[in-house]
Write a protein that holds these residues in place. Structure first.
Motif, short mmCIF file in Angstrom:
data_model
loop_
_atom_site.label_atom_id
_atom_site.label_comp_id
_atom_site.label_asym_id
_atom_site.label_seq_id
_atom_site.Cartn_x
_atom_site.Cartn_y
_atom_site.Cartn_z
N ALA A 42 0.90 -1.18 0.10
CA ALA A 42 -0.06 0.04 0.04
C ALA A 42 0.70 1.26 0.04
N GLN A 43 2.22 1.17 0.47
CA GLN A 43 2.96 2.32 0.41
C GLN A 43 3.74 2.25 -0.94
N THR A 44 3.55 1.54 -1.85
CA THR A 44 4.49 1.27 -3.02
C THR A 44 3.81 1.71 -4.35
N ALA A 45 4.32 2.42 -5.04
CA ALA A 45 3.71 2.63 -6.57
C ALA A 45 4.94 2.30 -7.62
N CYS A 46 4.46 1.67 -8.47
CA CYS A 46 5.23 1.27 -9.73
C CYS A 46 5.00 1.91 -10.82
N ILE A 47 5.75 1.83 -11.88
CA ILE A 47 5.54 2.60 -13.22
C ILE A 47 6.33 1.64 -14.35
N GLY A 48 5.23 1.22 -15.29
CA GLY A 48 5.76 0.54 -16.34
C GLY A 48 5.13 0.98 -17.75
N ASP A 49 5.52 -0.06 -18.76
CA ASP A 49 5.04 0.38 -20.08
C ASP A 49 4.80 -1.07 -20.74
N ASP A 50 4.72 -2.09 -20.20
CA ASP A 50 4.43 -3.31 -21.25
C ASP A 50 3.89 -4.61 -20.20
N SER A 51 3.83 -5.39 -20.86
CA SER A 51 3.02 -6.79 -20.13
C SER A 51 3.91 -7.44 -19.35
N ILE A 52 5.39 -7.35 -19.46
CA ILE A 52 6.29 -7.71 -18.26
C ILE A 52 5.96 -6.90 -17.00
N ASP A 53 5.29 -5.81 -17.07
CA ASP A 53 5.18 -4.82 -15.88
C ASP A 53 3.95 -5.22 -15.15
N LEU A 54 2.87 -6.33 -15.76
CA LEU A 54 1.73 -6.42 -15.15
C LEU A 54 1.73 -7.01 -13.75
N PRO A 55 2.71 -7.99 -13.59
CA PRO A 55 2.75 -8.59 -12.31
C PRO A 55 3.19 -7.58 -11.25
N ALA A 56 3.78 -6.66 -11.77
CA ALA A 56 4.63 -5.53 -10.70
C ALA A 56 3.29 -4.64 -10.46
N PHE A 57 2.39 -4.46 -11.27
CA PHE A 57 1.39 -3.44 -11.03
C PHE A 57 0.18 -4.22 -10.03
N ALA A 58 0.22 -5.53 -10.02
CA ALA A 58 -0.65 -6.50 -9.29
C ALA A 58 0.11 -6.47 -8.05
N ALA A 59 1.39 -6.47 -7.71
CA ALA A 59 2.00 -6.59 -6.43
C ALA A 59 2.13 -5.09 -5.74
N CYS A 60 1.70 -4.18 -6.55
CA CYS A 60 2.09 -2.76 -5.61
C CYS A 60 0.70 -2.02 -5.58
N GLY A 61 0.57 -1.32 -4.59
CA GLY A 61 -0.54 -0.62 -4.20
C GLY A 61 -1.05 0.28 -5.31
N LEU A 62 -0.14 0.78 -5.98
CA LEU A 62 -0.60 2.01 -7.07
C LEU A 62 0.38 1.83 -8.30
N SER A 63 -0.09 1.58 -9.42
CA SER A 63 0.50 1.54 -10.77
C SER A 63 0.15 2.43 -11.49
N TYR A 64 1.31 2.71 -12.33
CA TYR A 64 1.18 3.85 -13.58
C TYR A 64 1.75 3.65 -14.79
N ALA A 65 1.18 3.63 -16.12
CA ALA A 65 1.67 3.49 -17.15
C ALA A 65 1.98 4.79 -17.85
N VAL A 66 2.92 4.64 -18.80
CA VAL A 66 3.29 5.70 -19.69
C VAL A 66 2.16 5.59 -20.75
N PRO A 67 1.89 6.90 -21.34
CA PRO A 67 0.65 7.14 -22.33
C PRO A 67 0.70 6.32 -23.50
N ASP A 68 2.14 6.01 -23.92
CA ASP A 68 2.26 5.13 -25.25
C ASP A 68 2.27 3.64 -24.85
N ALA A 69 2.10 3.28 -23.70
CA ALA A 69 1.87 1.83 -23.25
C ALA A 69 0.71 1.33 -24.24
N PRO A 70 0.73 -0.08 -24.20
CA PRO A 70 -0.44 -0.74 -25.00
C PRO A 70 -1.72 -0.45 -24.03
N GLU A 71 -2.73 -0.44 -24.76
CA GLU A 71 -3.96 -0.09 -24.27
C GLU A 71 -4.37 -1.00 -23.17
#
Length: 191
Positions: free
Chosen positions: A111-140
């Protein structure tokens, strides 16, 4: 955090004000995602200096920064060393496990962790962190999985955009726009 009543909301949604660790991907976030090779292999990466300054501003404000990459290269290691970042994992394929390892090293919760990524390899990180952010040119589908989508593309200051938002949410925006507040932390700065 002030204003929350744990009896009324035992599991509140995390906010940027709660963030104590930011985990960032590299290729496509800190860089534009391009890879430059010569006959000996990968030799160059282009990083944005504002991202580096944003990392240092977070660190000096009590928010740790971790670099997590599915790739490993000499230019990446040099950039991380130049910024003095100590939380980093390279050549990682299981980013969820890596995120939990980095959280443990930093002594923070999901809950105290945010992550930032851009592709499918980052989806597990998104699920593990309380907040997740994608760059605007990441796939939909990556943007859809994130808590939020940034306005700035990778390699153009995307990390800095998130860093500024975290500092503002935590009431530390003076370090961004005041010469007096910046002067208090500038001796530790790197770009």
């Amino acid at each position: 955090m002030e204003g929350r009543d744990p009896d009324l909301d035992p599991d509140p949604e995390p906010t940027l004000a709660d963030v104590r660790l930011v985990i960032t991907d590299v290729d496509g976030v800190l860089t534009d995602g391009g890879l430059l090779y010569n006959a000996e292999g990968e030799c160059l990466k282009r990083f944005h200096v504002r991202d580096g300054l944003g990392m240092k501003l977070l660190e000096e404000s009590g928010v740790r920064v971790a670099v997590l990459s599915g790739r490993d290269s000499a230019p990446l290691r040099k950039r991380v060393a130049d910024l003095g970042l100590t939380l980093c994992l390279f050549g990682v394929k299981d980013k969820a496990t890596a995120c939990r390892q980095l959280m443990a090293q930093a002594g923070v919760s999901a809950a105290q962790t945010a992550c930032i990524g851009d592709d499918s390899i980052d989806l597990p990180a998104f699920a593990a962190c309380g907040l997740s952010y994608a760059v605007p040119d990441a796939p939909e589908y990556v943007r859809h999985a994130a808590s939020g989508v940034l306005h700035t593309s990778g390699g153009r200051g995307a990390f800095r955009e998130l860093a500024d938002a975290i500092l503002a949410a935590q009431g530390r925006q003076a370090v961004l726009g005041s010469s007096e507040a910046y002067a208090q932390v500038m001796s530790a700065m790197a770009q």
